[in-house]
Every structure is written in C-alpha cells, then in structure tokens.
Design an enzyme around this catalytic site. Structure first.
Site, PDB file in Angstrom:
ATOM      1  N   LYS A   1       0.864  -1.187   0.000  1.00 26.83           N
ATOM      2  CA  LYS A   1       0.000   0.000   0.000  1.00 26.83           C
ATOM      3  C   LYS A   1       0.890   1.223   0.000  1.00 26.83           C
ATOM      4  O   LYS A   1       1.822   1.321   0.817  1.00 26.83           O
ATOM      5  CB  LYS A   1      -0.883  -0.007   1.266  1.00 26.83           C
ATOM      6  CG  LYS A   1      -1.837   1.164   1.329  1.00 26.83           C
ATOM      7  CD  LYS A   1      -3.108   0.901   0.543  1.00 26.83           C
ATOM      8  CE  LYS A   1      -3.917   2.151   0.254  1.00 26.83           C
ATOM      9  NZ  LYS A   1      -3.493   2.848  -1.003  1.00 26.83           N
TER      10      LYS A   1
ATOM     11  N   GLN B   1       7.234   3.875   3.906  1.00 31.54           N
ATOM     12  CA  GLN B   1       5.830   3.461   3.935  1.00 31.54           C
ATOM     13  C   GLN B   1       5.624   2.189   4.777  1.00 31.54           C
ATOM     14  O   GLN B   1       4.579   2.040   5.421  1.00 31.54           O
ATOM     15  CB  GLN B   1       5.352   3.224   2.490  1.00 31.54           C
ATOM     16  CG  GLN B   1       3.846   3.279   2.315  1.00 31.54           C
ATOM     17  CD  GLN B   1       3.315   4.703   2.163  1.00 31.54           C
ATOM     18  OE1 GLN B   1       3.870   5.490   1.417  1.00 31.54           O
ATOM     19  NE2 GLN B   1       2.250   5.034   2.854  1.00 31.54           N
TER      20      GLN B   1
ATOM     21  N   LYS C   1       5.359   1.627  -3.083  1.00 26.45           N
ATOM     22  CA  LYS C   1       5.322   2.986  -3.642  1.00 26.45           C
ATOM     23  C   LYS C   1       5.592   2.884  -5.135  1.00 26.45           C
ATOM     24  O   LYS C   1       6.233   1.943  -5.583  1.00 26.45           O
ATOM     25  CB  LYS C   1       6.412   3.854  -2.996  1.00 26.45           C
ATOM     26  CG  LYS C   1       6.181   5.343  -3.149  1.00 26.45           C
ATOM     27  CD  LYS C   1       5.255   5.861  -2.081  1.00 26.45           C
ATOM     28  CE  LYS C   1       4.838   7.291  -2.322  1.00 26.45           C
ATOM     29  NZ  LYS C   1       4.094   7.825  -1.161  1.00 26.45           N
TER      30      LYS C   1
ATOM     31  N   GLY D   1      -2.637   8.261  -4.312  1.00 23.58           N
ATOM     32  CA  GLY D   1      -1.959   9.455  -4.818  1.00 23.58           C
ATOM     33  C   GLY D   1      -0.718   9.823  -4.016  1.00 23.58           C
ATOM     34  O   GLY D   1      -0.450   9.287  -2.938  1.00 23.58           O
ATOM     35  N   ASP D   2       0.034  10.734  -4.569  1.00 20.35           N
ATOM     36  CA  ASP D   2       1.180  11.371  -3.903  1.00 20.35           C
ATOM     37  C   ASP D   2       1.424  12.633  -4.741  1.00 20.35           C
ATOM     38  O   ASP D   2       0.490  13.112  -5.403  1.00 20.35           O
ATOM     39  CB  ASP D   2       2.395  10.428  -3.874  1.00 20.35           C
ATOM     40  CG  ASP D   2       3.503  10.906  -2.926  1.00 20.35           C
ATOM     41  OD1 ASP D   2       3.427  10.618  -1.725  1.00 20.35           O
ATOM     42  OD2 ASP D   2       4.447  11.595  -3.378  1.00 20.35           O
TER      43      ASP D   2
ATOM     44  N   THR E   1      -4.530  13.498   5.009  1.00 22.91           N
ATOM     45  CA  THR E   1      -3.106  13.616   5.356  1.00 22.91           C
ATOM     46  C   THR E   1      -2.860  14.924   6.108  1.00 22.91           C
ATOM     47  O   THR E   1      -2.218  14.939   7.173  1.00 22.91           O
ATOM     48  CB  THR E   1      -2.221  13.545   4.098  1.00 22.91           C
ATOM     49  OG1 THR E   1      -2.615  12.420   3.327  1.00 22.91           O
ATOM     50  CG2 THR E   1      -0.761  13.432   4.474  1.00 22.91           C
TER      51      THR E   1
ATOM     52  N   ASN F   1      -2.003  19.058  -1.858  1.00 22.12           N
ATOM     53  CA  ASN F   1      -3.018  18.354  -1.061  1.00 22.12           C
ATOM     54  C   ASN F   1      -2.708  18.373   0.430  1.00 22.12           C
ATOM     55  O   ASN F   1      -3.573  18.711   1.247  1.00 22.12           O
ATOM     56  CB  ASN F   1      -3.139  16.913  -1.582  1.00 22.12           C
ATOM     57  CG  ASN F   1      -4.066  16.079  -0.728  1.00 22.12           C
ATOM     58  OD1 ASN F   1      -3.625  15.341   0.153  1.00 22.12           O
ATOM     59  ND2 ASN F   1      -5.356  16.220  -0.951  1.00 22.12           N
TER      60      ASN F   1
HETATM   61  P1  NDP Z   1       0.899  17.775  -4.326  1.00 18.24           P
HETATM   62  O1  NDP Z   1       1.369  17.417  -5.687  1.00 18.24           O
HETATM   63  O2  NDP Z   1      -0.553  17.957  -4.089  1.00 18.24           O
HETATM   64  O3  NDP Z   1       1.632  19.095  -3.807  1.00 18.24           O
HETATM   65  C1  NDP Z   1       3.002  19.166  -3.698  1.00 18.24           C
HETATM   66  C2  NDP Z   1       3.393  20.553  -3.236  1.00 18.24           C
HETATM   67  O4  NDP Z   1       4.776  20.561  -2.946  1.00 18.24           O
HETATM   68  C3  NDP Z   1       3.176  21.601  -4.312  1.00 18.24           C
HETATM   69  O5  NDP Z   1       2.948  22.846  -3.706  1.00 18.24           O
HETATM   70  C4  NDP Z   1       4.516  21.576  -5.042  1.00 18.24           C
HETATM   71  O6  NDP Z   1       4.804  22.764  -5.744  1.00 18.24           O
HETATM   72  C5  NDP Z   1       5.481  21.373  -3.905  1.00 18.24           C
HETATM   73  N1  NDP Z   1       6.664  20.647  -4.395  1.00 18.24           N
HETATM   74  C6  NDP Z   1       6.676  19.431  -4.959  1.00 18.24           C
HETATM   75  N2  NDP Z   1       7.918  19.062  -5.349  1.00 18.24           N
HETATM   76  C7  NDP Z   1       8.699  20.097  -5.003  1.00 18.24           C
HETATM   77  C8  NDP Z   1      10.069  20.318  -5.136  1.00 18.24           C
HETATM   78  N3  NDP Z   1      10.914  19.420  -5.712  1.00 18.24           N
HETATM   79  N4  NDP Z   1      10.549  21.487  -4.637  1.00 18.24           N
HETATM   80  C9  NDP Z   1       9.710  22.387  -4.062  1.00 18.24           C
HETATM   81  N5  NDP Z   1       8.384  22.222  -3.916  1.00 18.24           N
HETATM   82  C10 NDP Z   1       7.888  21.098  -4.387  1.00 18.24           C
HETATM   83  O7  NDP Z   1       1.502  16.626  -3.369  1.00 18.24           O
HETATM   84  P2  NDP Z   1       1.064  16.231  -1.888  1.00 18.24           P
HETATM   85  O8  NDP Z   1       0.592  17.434  -1.156  1.00 18.24           O
HETATM   86  O9  NDP Z   1       0.189  15.056  -1.993  1.00 18.24           O
HETATM   87  O10 NDP Z   1       2.449  15.736  -1.275  1.00 18.24           O
HETATM   88  C11 NDP Z   1       3.318  16.570  -0.525  1.00 18.24           C
HETATM   89  C12 NDP Z   1       4.214  15.713   0.335  1.00 18.24           C
HETATM   90  O11 NDP Z   1       3.421  14.940   1.239  1.00 18.24           O
HETATM   91  C13 NDP Z   1       5.078  14.694  -0.403  1.00 18.24           C
HETATM   92  O12 NDP Z   1       6.289  14.521   0.305  1.00 18.24           O
HETATM   93  C14 NDP Z   1       4.268  13.409  -0.298  1.00 18.24           C
HETATM   94  O13 NDP Z   1       5.074  12.267  -0.410  1.00 18.24           O
HETATM   95  C15 NDP Z   1       3.722  13.562   1.113  1.00 18.24           C
HETATM   96  N6  NDP Z   1       2.544  12.779   1.460  1.00 18.24           N
HETATM   97  C16 NDP Z   1       1.414  12.834   0.709  1.00 18.24           C
HETATM   98  C17 NDP Z   1       0.308  12.106   1.086  1.00 18.24           C
HETATM   99  C18 NDP Z   1      -0.983  12.184   0.339  1.00 18.24           C
HETATM  100  O14 NDP Z   1      -1.952  11.575   0.804  1.00 18.24           O
HETATM  101  N7  NDP Z   1      -1.088  12.930  -0.724  1.00 18.24           N
HETATM  102  C19 NDP Z   1       0.337  11.215   2.256  1.00 18.24           C
HETATM  103  C20 NDP Z   1       1.554  11.294   3.023  1.00 18.24           C
HETATM  104  C21 NDP Z   1       2.617  12.034   2.609  1.00 18.24           C
HETATM  105  P3  NDP Z   1       4.659  22.796  -7.349  1.00 18.24           P
HETATM  106  O15 NDP Z   1       3.185  22.755  -7.614  1.00 18.24           O
HETATM  107  O16 NDP Z   1       5.311  24.061  -7.739  1.00 18.24           O
HETATM  108  O17 NDP Z   1       5.372  21.582  -7.867  1.00 18.24           O
HETATM  109  O1  2IT Z   2       3.047   8.846   1.443  1.00 18.24           O
HETATM  110  C1  2IT Z   2       1.898   8.420   1.653  1.00 18.24           C
HETATM  111  O2  2IT Z   2       1.583   7.879   2.708  1.00 18.24           O
HETATM  112  C2  2IT Z   2       0.910   8.570   0.575  1.00 18.24           C
HETATM  113  N1  2IT Z   2       1.227   9.154  -0.448  1.00 18.24           N
HETATM  114  C3  2IT Z   2      -0.476   8.002   0.741  1.00 18.24           C
HETATM  115  C4  2IT Z   2      -0.481   6.524   0.427  1.00 18.24           C
HETATM  116  C5  2IT Z   2      -1.841   5.877   0.394  1.00 18.24           C
HETATM  117  O3  2IT Z   2      -1.845   4.692   0.023  1.00 18.24           O
HETATM  118  O4  2IT Z   2      -2.854   6.490   0.701  1.00 18.24           O
END
Ligand code: NDP
Ligand code: 2IT
Length: 449
Positions: free
Chosen positions: A93, A114, A129, A168-169, A213, A244
């Site tokens: 997952k 993860q 992943k 998603g991520d 999250t 997100n």
């Molecule tokens: P999104 O794609 O929704 O948003 C990512 C954000 O981070 C955007 O504002 C983006 O800016 C910025 N960003 C991404 N890459 C870079 C980079 N290389 N340098 C600077 N800014 C960057 O992703 P999420 O919000 O889903 O994910 C954010 C973090 O949270 C990640 O580390 C992800 O692994 C983690 N995460 C996500 C989960 C989920 O459920 N979605 C669960 C647990 C962890 P821009 O638009 O300019 O690229």
């Molecule tokens: O990093 C994370 O935990 C996620 N991107 C969410 C993974 C999931 O299966 O919901």
C-alpha cells in the site's frame, strides 16, 4: 543518538553497495537503522534470520516504459515504477508520484518509509510505492488522461485488492486516480473498487480521504503540543507547499485557532500578514491549477511573494514542511530555532535533512517525523478499503473521527515507545521502533520468505 549499532553497520554498508547512487534511499534506511540498536539489545531475536537485511531489500521492483501521445501528435516516453517493499502486514500500500525528479532511489526511499508508517496505523497494510518521471505541469487534461491510461496498461498486472493498492502522492490526485481506475476496470472487466484509493465519491471513494493527510498531521501536532500544555490556538504557523497535504493541514490548523503566516510552491513563497486566505489558495491551486505567486497579485497590500528563497526564514511558532524531501536544511533549522519555533511537524515524507532533524532533536523543539505525522492519509486509504470491502459509505464525521483516533493512537504509541526505550520525547525513535516492532513480529511468524 545518531550513530549506528556495530551489528547494524554491515546492513547499511550492504544497502549502500547494492543500491549505488540511491542517496535518498540510503538516507531513509540510515535513519531507521540508527533507531534499531536499542531494539536489538532488548529483543535480540529481531537480529536473527537476516530479518533487518530482508526489511531493507524490496520484495519486488518493477520498472516499465510508458509511451503516450501528446497534443501535438508526438510520441513521448516516460519511465514507470512500482516497488513492492514489504507485505508482512497486508497487501502493498502506498502512493504514486508523478514528478520529473522521480527515479528508483526516490521510490525506494518512499516505499521503505511506507512500511513503518503503515505499520504505525495499526491497520493491515504492507508497504509499497510507485510513480513516474512524467511532469504533469502544463499538460492538458487529455494528455494527463492518455498518460494515466498508458501507465495503467502496464501497472494493472502488478496490482489488485489483495496484492497492491496504489493511491496518490505528488502530482497524483483525484483526477489521475479516476483515469487510472477507469483503465483498470476496462482491462480487467472487474469493478474492483479497493484496487486504488483516493477515488472520487461517485465511484467508491471515502469521505475525508482528500483532507486526511493534512488533517491528520495537524491532529498529531495538536496532541504533541498538548504534552507541553499548549495547542495551535493563537500560534503563528508556516506550512510549506500548497498541494493536497499543505492545504488541508492549513485548514485544520485554522480550525484549531492557529494563524498561517506563509505557504509556498516550487517557485517561491507568499507571506500574508493578515494570515493566509485559504479559500484563495484553494481557488488558485485546486481550481485554476495556477502558481502561488498569483496569491500576492490578487491580495496586494500586506502580502508579499518571494521568488526562490527559503520559506523557513519566516518567523513562526510551528513549522509544517509539507512539500517534498530534503526541503528544510540544517541552516533552516537553526534559523527557525533562532526565531523561536516550538514544534515542527513533517507533513511531507522526509522533508527535513538529517542534520536538520538532529538539530531539532538536540534543541528540545517538539519534532514529529513524517512517517508518524503524515500517516493519516494512508490510514484513511485503509478505511476506504474497509468501506469498499463492506460495500458501505461512512459519513464525513464518522470517517474523520476514526482518523482523529488513529492519529492520537499513533502519537501516544510513539511517545510511549520513546519512553520505554529510554528517550522520552524522541518521536523519531518512538516512530521507528514502534513501526519496526510490528512488522518484525509478523515477519518472524511468517518465516524466511
Ligand atoms: P501535491 O502534488 O498535491 O503538492 C506538492 C506541493 O509541494 C506543491 O505545492 C509543489 O509545488 C510542492 N513541491 C513538490 N515538489 C517540489 C520540489 N521538488 N521542490 C519544491 N516544492 C515542491 O503533493 P502532496 O501534497 O500530496 O504531497 C506533498 C508531500 O506529502 C510529499 O512529500 C508526499 O510524499 C507527502 N505525502 C502525501 C500524502 C498524500 O496523501 N497525498 C500522504 C503522506 C505524505 P509545485 O506545484 O510548484 O510543484
Ligand atoms: O506517502 C503516503 O503515505 C501517501 N502518499 C499516501 C499513500 C496511500 O496509500 O494512501
């Protein structure tokens, strides 16, 4: 605090040798191994049968070509990945990341984290992943759909409700999950809802998964602040990113009475002295898919946009790095401490560099590591799987209540484990040990597989 037990050093050496150049993966493994010395002295059985070596070696790694046709009619080629890291606790997952920086080392670091994160949720999910070096920025909706369809044409043979359940991520949200689910359904002729999570509500998604999250990370930090008899109420907070995780962390912080001073995207950050207007951030990011610089243009006075630079220069009480890995350095950590930060919660995966983490831990700042603080997303994915399995659909309130309970339980398990292992208040140690023990017990029971 950050040295590796001599019995575990050879494990790290092998990981570095066998996975040459995969720096983020080495970093994630090193951090966990640094915590495990205390476990193997107390529970030596976990060092038997190469258990720790096995945890560091993915069960399976899949790399594939993703051809697709852009709006000009030209053929584009990307690389797709899925790493099946550990299935001791349940089907693999974990999310899918679409970002040009994606490579096998990034996917392995995320998959490794993860394993322990999913164990911390207490739910039956293994660790995996995936993703692609595809860059969604500037792509039309048709291009996104064709890419997702091509990606799924290859991925579908490796996933399934009982095998591997992606979500998603970065770069993958509801739109992408919808296109991938549509192609999976067509290829398999099965309405297998629990093969993907983060689905839309009209086709098997869970309420509160979008928010989970970010909400979860705020719940974790609120409880952590509670250990010092304080809360988000009246605190000035800085949240990096505006995706997100960042958006819903900000929403829950506001609900807890905090004020958001600044947020960012990969181009720069905005500071709004009146407090960030979240409705405007959502309009720019979720509806227009625009840049955070537009925020300052719309708001005008009292608000400024800094291109590049470091958002961690903005003084705050609570910092929530919620964008990407290694976005907060040792230098940033020192700046935050000099400016009086009291708590740091990792919304992203591994956003603080190892020296930043060490500086926070040594300084007495409350520090919530990502694998604990951002576990609410995957936990709610597991709740989505539960609803799909029982063909049920829970209310927002019920789902959020379960999420809040899970986050409080994770917080308390990390705090208690840290105390039990002689490091009260050390959530890094608490999270790594508590997640590891749950996986290790299952792996021992399953034999050498
Ligand atoms: P999104 O794609 O929704 O948003 C990512 C954000 O981070 C955007 O504002 C983006 O800016 C910025 N960003 C991404 N890459 C870079 C980079 N290389 N340098 C600077 N800014 C960057 O992703 P999420 O919000 O889903 O994910 C954010 C973090 O949270 C990640 O580390 C992800 O692994 C983690 N995460 C996500 C989960 C989920 O459920 N979605 C669960 C647990 C962890 P821009 O638009 O300019 O690229
Ligand atoms: O990093 C994370 O935990 C996620 N991107 C969410 C993974 C999931 O299966 O919901």
């Amino acid at each position: 605090m950050n040295s590796i037990d001599e019995k575990l050093q050879p494990v790290l050496n092998t990981v570095i040798h066998r996975n040459a150049g995969e720096l983020e993966f080495h970093q994630a493994v090193r951090e966990v191994l640094e915590s495990l010395g205390r476990v193997i002295s107390k529970r030596p059985e976990f060092a038997e049968d190469a258990l720790i070596e096995r945890i560091c070696e993915p069960e399976r790694q899949i790399i594939f070509r993703v051809p697709w046709i852009d709006d000009q009619g030209d053929v584009q080629i990307n690389r797709g990945f899925r790493v099946h890291f550990n299935s001791a606790l349940g089907p693999y997952k974990g999310g899918l990341r679409f970002h040009p920086s994606v490579n096998i080392g990034i996917i392995k670091f995320l998959g490794f984290e993860q394993i322990f994160k999913n164990a911390l949720t207490g739910l039956p999910i293994g660790g995996g992943k995936g993703g692609s070096d595809f860059d969604p920025k500037g792509r039309s909706d048709g291009e996104i759909m064709r890419f997702c369809q091509s990606f799924m044409i290859e991925l579908h043979r490796h996933i399934g409700e009982y095998t591997d359940v992606p979500a998603g991520d970065i770069g993958v949200g509801g739109r992408e999950i919808g296109y991938m689910f549509g192609m999976y359904k067509r290829l398999t002729n099965r309405y297998e809802a629990a093969v993907l999570t983060g689905k839309g509500l009209s086709y098997g998604g869970s309420r509160a998964r979008t928010e989970a999250t970010g909400f979860g990370s705020a719940y974790f930090v609120e409880r952590m602040l509670g250990t010092r008899a304080t809360s988000f109420d009246g605190k000035r907070c800085v949240v990096s990113g505006s995706g997100n995780v960042a958006i819903y962390a900000m929403q829950k912080i506001l609900a807890f009475g905090g004020v958001i001073a600044a947020c960012s995207d990969s181009d720069g950050y905005v500071v709004d002295e009146a407090g960030i207007d979240l409705a405007l951030v959502k309009e720019i990011k979720e509806v227009r898919r625009g840049r955070i610089s537009e925020y300052a243009r719309v708001k005008g006075a009292g608000c400024h946009y800094i291109k590049g630079g470091s958002i961690w220069d903005v003084p705050c009480d609570v910092a929530m790095p919620s964008a990407t890995q290694n976005e907060l350095t040792g230098h940033d950590a020192k700046t935050l401490i000099a400016n009086g930060v009291i708590a740091v919660g990792e919304g992203a995966n591994m956003p603080c560099t190892p020296d930043a983490v060490q500086i926070f831990r040594n300084s007495g700042v409350l520090f919530a590591p990502g694998k604990a603080a951002n576990a609410g997303g995957v936990a709610t994915s597991a709740l989505e799987m539960q609803q799909n399995a029982s063909r049920d659909s829970w209310s927002f309130e019920e789902t959020e209540q379960r999420l809040a309970t899970i986050m409080h339980n994770i917080h308390d398990a990390c705090a208690e484990t840290a105390k039990e292992y002689g490091a009260p208040g050390d959530y890094v140690l608490g999270a790594n040990i508590s997640g590891f023990v749950r996986v290790a017990e299952a792996m021992r029971a399953l034999g050498v597989v």
